[in-house]
Enzyme design. Sequence first.
Site, PDB file in Angstrom:
ATOM      1  N   GLN A 166      -1.027  -4.295   5.073  1.00 48.89           N
ATOM      2  CA  GLN A 166      -0.994  -2.971   3.949  1.00 48.89           C
ATOM      3  C   GLN A 166       0.658  -3.062   3.777  1.00 48.89           C
ATOM      4  O   GLN A 166       1.212  -2.610   4.673  1.00 48.89           O
ATOM      5  CB  GLN A 166      -1.995  -2.084   4.034  1.00 48.89           C
ATOM      6  CG  GLN A 166      -1.521  -1.570   2.271  1.00 48.89           C
ATOM      7  CD  GLN A 166      -1.986  -2.254   0.936  1.00 48.89           C
ATOM      8  OE1 GLN A 166      -2.992  -2.855   1.493  1.00 48.89           O
ATOM      9  NE2 GLN A 166      -1.224  -1.766   0.122  1.00 48.89           N
ATOM     10  N   LYS A 224     -10.788  -2.631  -1.605  1.00 45.15           N
ATOM     11  CA  LYS A 224     -10.407  -3.678  -1.374  1.00 45.15           C
ATOM     12  C   LYS A 224     -12.032  -3.757  -0.589  1.00 45.15           C
ATOM     13  O   LYS A 224     -13.065  -4.213  -0.391  1.00 45.15           O
ATOM     14  CB  LYS A 224      -9.283  -4.072  -0.603  1.00 45.15           C
ATOM     15  CG  LYS A 224      -8.522  -4.965  -1.375  1.00 45.15           C
ATOM     16  CD  LYS A 224      -7.740  -5.138  -0.252  1.00 45.15           C
ATOM     17  CE  LYS A 224      -6.241  -5.011  -1.142  1.00 45.15           C
ATOM     18  NZ  LYS A 224      -4.742  -5.627  -0.564  1.00 45.15           N
ATOM     19  N   ASP A 259      -4.009 -12.732   3.070  1.00 48.30           N
ATOM     20  CA  ASP A 259      -2.683 -13.191   1.799  1.00 48.30           C
ATOM     21  C   ASP A 259      -3.043 -14.361   2.055  1.00 48.30           C
ATOM     22  O   ASP A 259      -2.871 -14.700  -0.140  1.00 48.30           O
ATOM     23  CB  ASP A 259      -2.215 -12.160   2.128  1.00 48.30           C
ATOM     24  CG  ASP A 259      -2.112 -11.592   1.548  1.00 48.30           C
ATOM     25  OD1 ASP A 259      -3.251 -10.337   0.583  1.00 48.30           O
ATOM     26  OD2 ASP A 259      -1.893  -9.597   2.007  1.00 48.30           O
TER      27      ASP A 259
END
Length: 294
Positions: free
Chosen positions: A97, A53, A120
């Site tokens: 995460q 990412k 998210d």
Amino acid sequence: MTVKKLDGKAAAAEIKEELRARVAALAERGIIPGIATVLVGADPASQLYVGMKHRQSEAIGMNSIQRELPADASQADVEALIDELNADPACHGYIVQLPLPSHIDTDAILERIDPAKDADGLHPTNLGRLVLNVNTPITSPLPCTPRGVIELLRRNGYDLDGKEVVVVGRGVTIGRSIGLLLTRRECNATVTLTHTGTADLSTHLRNADVIVAAAGVKHIVRAEDVKPGAAVLDVGVTRETDPETGKSVVFGDVHPDVAEVAGMLSPNPGGVGPMTVALLMTNVVEAAERLSEA
């Protein structure tokens, strides 16, 4: 019938090029969109995913902020780091995460994220805003995997208006949230949510124009369950150990034979996965744009 591959890598590359221009425009105004990750512990798979990412975000000019804590970090340690990112003006969006170590209250950590920095798009506040908003433009982060599914279809010329969509899987990441996007007037689809407890899954699937398979059950969607010409998106993942090599093998929710029946099919891997990362970055860039306009 020749199935059309829904190439998530190609679509994600298009999105990232578009984001590169938007990031450059923000940079001209003195704003560098900052994306952060919080990693607790040293899980190798999580480290690889987080690293990917950051490489992709740095490649389009974003500011990459990596924050790590040891596996034995306390609840207070993690909460303090969340508070720090919430207050950091250089950070426009971030993710925690998952999974977190078992001694950490995951729900409490996720709810502590500033909704405006929810990369998210799964913070309860943002999901609640999505529930309430059917017609007007969205000004809060959107669930990035469901958004990736929709964007992948649109970039391949698929019109969802009036279509029957069957979602397989009831997880919050996609199953429970994608219907909120698909039933907004701008998509205008009809959605049926099914799962592993659905009594007659095959009947639901055979009526679908679009199948979004996200149960995490190996090959739960079979060729005989798919209406000829349907669009099928394989999102779920099952990992098994190959008894001969000892290596981990990834399987999707969609049986390979579905390619003989479907009109469109996203591969797994290489379909929705790359789109999720691209839309994650999109959420952060949009957050920076909203802040610049405030």
